[in-house]
Design an enzyme around this catalytic site. Sequence first.
Site, PDB file in Angstrom:
ATOM      1  N   GLU A 198       0.910  -1.332  -0.065  1.00 51.87           N
ATOM      2  CA  GLU A 198      -0.109  -0.072   0.076  1.00 51.87           C
ATOM      3  C   GLU A 198       0.901   1.134  -0.015  1.00 51.87           C
ATOM      4  OE1 GLU A 198      -2.486   0.504   3.713  1.00 51.87           O
ATOM      5  OE2 GLU A 198      -1.872  -1.621   4.141  1.00 51.87           O
ATOM      6  N   CYS A 210      -3.670  -3.674   3.873  1.00 49.82           N
ATOM      7  CA  CYS A 210      -2.646  -4.563   4.501  1.00 49.82           C
ATOM      8  C   CYS A 210      -3.113  -6.169   4.098  1.00 49.82           C
ATOM      9  CB  CYS A 210      -2.670  -4.542   6.099  1.00 49.82           C
ATOM     10  SG  CYS A 210      -2.450  -3.017   6.620  1.00 49.82           S
ATOM     11  N   HIS A 270      -3.466 -10.104  11.676  1.00 47.35           N
ATOM     12  CA  HIS A 270      -2.795  -8.992  11.288  1.00 47.35           C
ATOM     13  C   HIS A 270      -2.606  -8.063  12.502  1.00 47.35           C
ATOM     14  CE1 HIS A 270      -1.965  -5.052   9.336  1.00 47.35           C
ATOM     15  NE2 HIS A 270      -2.930  -4.540   9.986  1.00 47.35           N
ATOM     16  N   LYS A 295      -7.118  -7.072  21.640  1.00 45.01           N
ATOM     17  CA  LYS A 295      -8.857  -6.884  21.674  1.00 45.01           C
ATOM     18  C   LYS A 295      -9.311  -7.901  20.697  1.00 45.01           C
ATOM     19  CE  LYS A 295      -8.101  -1.680  21.322  1.00 45.01           C
ATOM     20  NZ  LYS A 295      -8.174  -1.126  22.844  1.00 45.01           N
TER      21      LYS A 295
HETATM   22  N1  CAA Z   1       0.019   3.015  30.367  1.00 50.01           N
HETATM   23  C1  CAA Z   1      -0.628   2.067  29.882  1.00 50.01           C
HETATM   24  N2  CAA Z   1      -1.350   2.135  28.781  1.00 50.01           N
HETATM   25  C2  CAA Z   1      -1.762   3.375  28.278  1.00 50.01           C
HETATM   26  C3  CAA Z   1      -0.905   4.481  28.728  1.00 50.01           C
HETATM   27  C4  CAA Z   1      -0.072   4.373  29.792  1.00 50.01           C
HETATM   28  N3  CAA Z   1       0.474   5.418  30.297  1.00 50.01           N
HETATM   29  N4  CAA Z   1      -1.533   5.635  27.985  1.00 50.01           N
HETATM   30  C5  CAA Z   1      -2.324   4.965  27.101  1.00 50.01           C
HETATM   31  N5  CAA Z   1      -2.401   3.539  27.341  1.00 50.01           N
HETATM   32  C6  CAA Z   1      -3.244   2.717  26.446  1.00 50.01           C
HETATM   33  C7  CAA Z   1      -4.597   3.260  26.197  1.00 50.01           C
HETATM   34  O1  CAA Z   1      -5.496   2.912  27.377  1.00 50.01           O
HETATM   35  C8  CAA Z   1      -4.962   2.461  25.006  1.00 50.01           C
HETATM   36  O2  CAA Z   1      -5.207   1.323  25.096  1.00 50.01           O
HETATM   37  P1  CAA Z   1      -6.725   0.720  24.913  1.00 50.01           P
HETATM   38  O3  CAA Z   1      -7.216   0.882  23.600  1.00 50.01           O
HETATM   39  O4  CAA Z   1      -6.586  -0.872  25.349  1.00 50.01           O
HETATM   40  O5  CAA Z   1      -7.459   1.316  26.126  1.00 50.01           O
HETATM   41  C9  CAA Z   1      -3.726   2.535  24.129  1.00 50.01           C
HETATM   42  O6  CAA Z   1      -2.822   2.818  25.162  1.00 50.01           O
HETATM   43  C10 CAA Z   1      -3.668   3.524  23.017  1.00 50.01           C
HETATM   44  O7  CAA Z   1      -3.669   4.694  23.739  1.00 50.01           O
HETATM   45  P2  CAA Z   1      -4.666   5.835  23.024  1.00 50.01           P
HETATM   46  O8  CAA Z   1      -5.996   4.932  22.488  1.00 50.01           O
HETATM   47  O9  CAA Z   1      -4.661   7.038  23.818  1.00 50.01           O
HETATM   48  O10 CAA Z   1      -3.655   6.150  21.749  1.00 50.01           O
HETATM   49  P3  CAA Z   1      -4.060   7.172  20.571  1.00 50.01           P
HETATM   50  O11 CAA Z   1      -5.344   7.805  20.650  1.00 50.01           O
HETATM   51  O12 CAA Z   1      -2.908   8.022  20.677  1.00 50.01           O
HETATM   52  O13 CAA Z   1      -4.264   6.068  19.496  1.00 50.01           O
HETATM   53  C11 CAA Z   1      -4.334   4.460  17.656  1.00 50.01           C
HETATM   54  C12 CAA Z   1      -4.276   4.710  19.229  1.00 50.01           C
HETATM   55  C13 CAA Z   1      -6.020   5.140  17.310  1.00 50.01           C
HETATM   56  C14 CAA Z   1      -4.515   2.968  17.457  1.00 50.01           C
HETATM   57  C15 CAA Z   1      -3.416   5.106  16.902  1.00 50.01           C
HETATM   58  O14 CAA Z   1      -2.202   4.665  17.124  1.00 50.01           O
HETATM   59  C16 CAA Z   1      -3.610   5.269  15.249  1.00 50.01           C
HETATM   60  O15 CAA Z   1      -4.393   5.872  14.720  1.00 50.01           O
HETATM   61  N6  CAA Z   1      -2.992   4.068  14.560  1.00 50.01           N
HETATM   62  C17 CAA Z   1      -3.137   3.952  13.135  1.00 50.01           C
HETATM   63  C18 CAA Z   1      -4.289   3.163  12.654  1.00 50.01           C
HETATM   64  C19 CAA Z   1      -4.460   1.762  13.201  1.00 50.01           C
HETATM   65  O16 CAA Z   1      -3.157   0.971  13.433  1.00 50.01           O
HETATM   66  N7  CAA Z   1      -5.420   1.127  13.476  1.00 50.01           N
HETATM   67  C20 CAA Z   1      -5.762  -0.298  13.833  1.00 50.01           C
HETATM   68  C21 CAA Z   1      -6.920  -0.925  12.942  1.00 50.01           C
HETATM   69  S1  CAA Z   1      -6.744  -0.594  11.245  1.00 50.01           S
HETATM   70  C22 CAA Z   1      -5.581  -1.695  10.725  1.00 50.01           C
HETATM   71  O17 CAA Z   1      -5.329  -2.621  11.395  1.00 50.01           O
HETATM   72  C23 CAA Z   1      -4.898  -1.627   9.392  1.00 50.01           C
HETATM   73  C24 CAA Z   1      -3.725  -0.954   9.602  1.00 50.01           C
HETATM   74  O18 CAA Z   1      -2.792  -1.750   9.589  1.00 50.01           O
HETATM   75  C25 CAA Z   1      -3.526   0.391   9.617  1.00 50.01           C
END
Ligand code: CAA
Length: 445
Positions: A83, A120, A244, A253
């Site tokens: 991609e 992916c 994946h 999850k």
């Molecule tokens: N100690 C322990 N855990 C902590 C923490 C701390 N100090 N601070 C945060 N966390 C945890 C949060 O609770 C959260 O876990 P849960 O979801 O289990 O509650 C995790 O760490 C991530 O924290 P946030 O949700 O606050 O993180 P974020 O908002 O900055 O972003 C994300 C997370 C949305 C996944 C972001 O990284 C993102 O947009 N990633 C790209 C998209 C992606 O990968 N999506 C996955 C599905 S799509 C897919 O699979 C296709 C692909 O490859 C892209």
Amino acid sequence: MTAVGIDAIEIWTGKLRLDLPNTFAPEMGEDPEKYTKGLGLESSSFPDVYEDIVTMGANAAKQLMDRKGLTPDDIGRIDVATESAFDNSKPVSTYIAGCLEQVYDGDFHHANKGERKFACLAGTQSIDDAYNWIKAGRNRGRAALVIATDTALYERDDPGEATQGAGAVAMLITENPSIVELSTEQGYGSADETDFLKPNQQFPSVDGKRSVQVYLARMREALEDYESVSGDTHPDDFEYIPFHTPFPGMVRKAAVLGYRHMTRDTEIEDELTSEIGRQPREADFESREEYTEAIRDYMDDLKGMDQYREWYAETIEPTLSISRNVGNWYTGSVHIARLSALRHALERGEELAGQQMLVGSYGSGAQAEVHAETIVDGWTEHVEAVEVEDQLARRYDISFDEYELVHDVHNHEKEVDVEAFTTPEAEFVFTGWGRMNERRYEYVE
Ligand code: CAA
């Protein structure tokens, strides 16, 4: 019936490493545990200045061909899943074949080449295409080379920046394979979704939180569809379940959701009833919202149960070790999850021949696919030969300032001149652009 599956695997990681808790987190003003515990990541891999999806893919493919003693004549098909393509017409597989022709006698002029796109998921779809081509008897005894290669970069300051990565996985698909045989049965979960996309732009537009929910919804649909052809699944059926892995927290999850689904109406659900009750049934609730809330509570409780924790430790955790150290390789990600599991089994001396894995692939936009794989006799030799640890260890650790430069170097909108951080040796490198704006490559001894 002829068995078809994966006969050899090789990887090529981008040669730079960014330490997420120690280098990235402090600069982002984040708690390091968000990365290590929340997302489940230690570090990301990045391409050096002279690396890109072609060099990484060609280097992984060359390692594979050398190890198996193959020549171009042995390959009837080259499919690249990516991609991160930089050309809307000429497929990356032609560039990779061109690289390989620099170092082997003969050529790939009679190999069918293509490029697969579904975020992916495309790596798994390319394996599927190879499987069908061989099963149809069109391969003339030749093998298919499938290469999943990506530079998974996000816009600076996008939440996805934490999950970046770069690397390639090359896989040889053959009759009577040496590592795993693929099941005929497959399940799909597919819907038109706007969660993660790149409408003619280099960096993705991402609705991160929603993408997580879409992944889970499509994966559940794919598992149900798989069961409609294979029969019900049970947690004891599979030694490992590689998913994946955009980041290990995502798989955490998916795993609990999968376990709940597979244990419904089984002796495991009965065993757990005295501690956390039976699984909620939709018919017992007045609204979908109440039911969803009850399921969520049940899964929170389930995560704390010994049965679940043991299953997770044995079946899921071993699939995450490479991903934890390289980040998201997009199309290659589920394939390094499979490799992690097999490497883990090898280290523990597990006798896996005849055992099954369930593989859950996913691509945004969105589609999940589930199929089973049977590990075949002789798998150890072919998994042992992959130099995973050496490749990860030899990466150059970049500082935050260097990371900013590396991101700019690989940003198509920017022109920056940066010295390479590592010295290429016995590998393909990017050397610049030709007269028709094509990218050019050379093999460096
Ligand atoms: N100690 C322990 N855990 C902590 C923490 C701390 N100090 N601070 C945060 N966390 C945890 C949060 O609770 C959260 O876990 P849960 O979801 O289990 O509650 C995790 O760490 C991530 O924290 P946030 O949700 O606050 O993180 P974020 O908002 O900055 O972003 C994300 C997370 C949305 C996944 C972001 O990284 C993102 O947009 N990633 C790209 C998209 C992606 O990968 N999506 C996955 C599905 S799509 C897919 O699979 C296709 C692909 O490859 C892209």
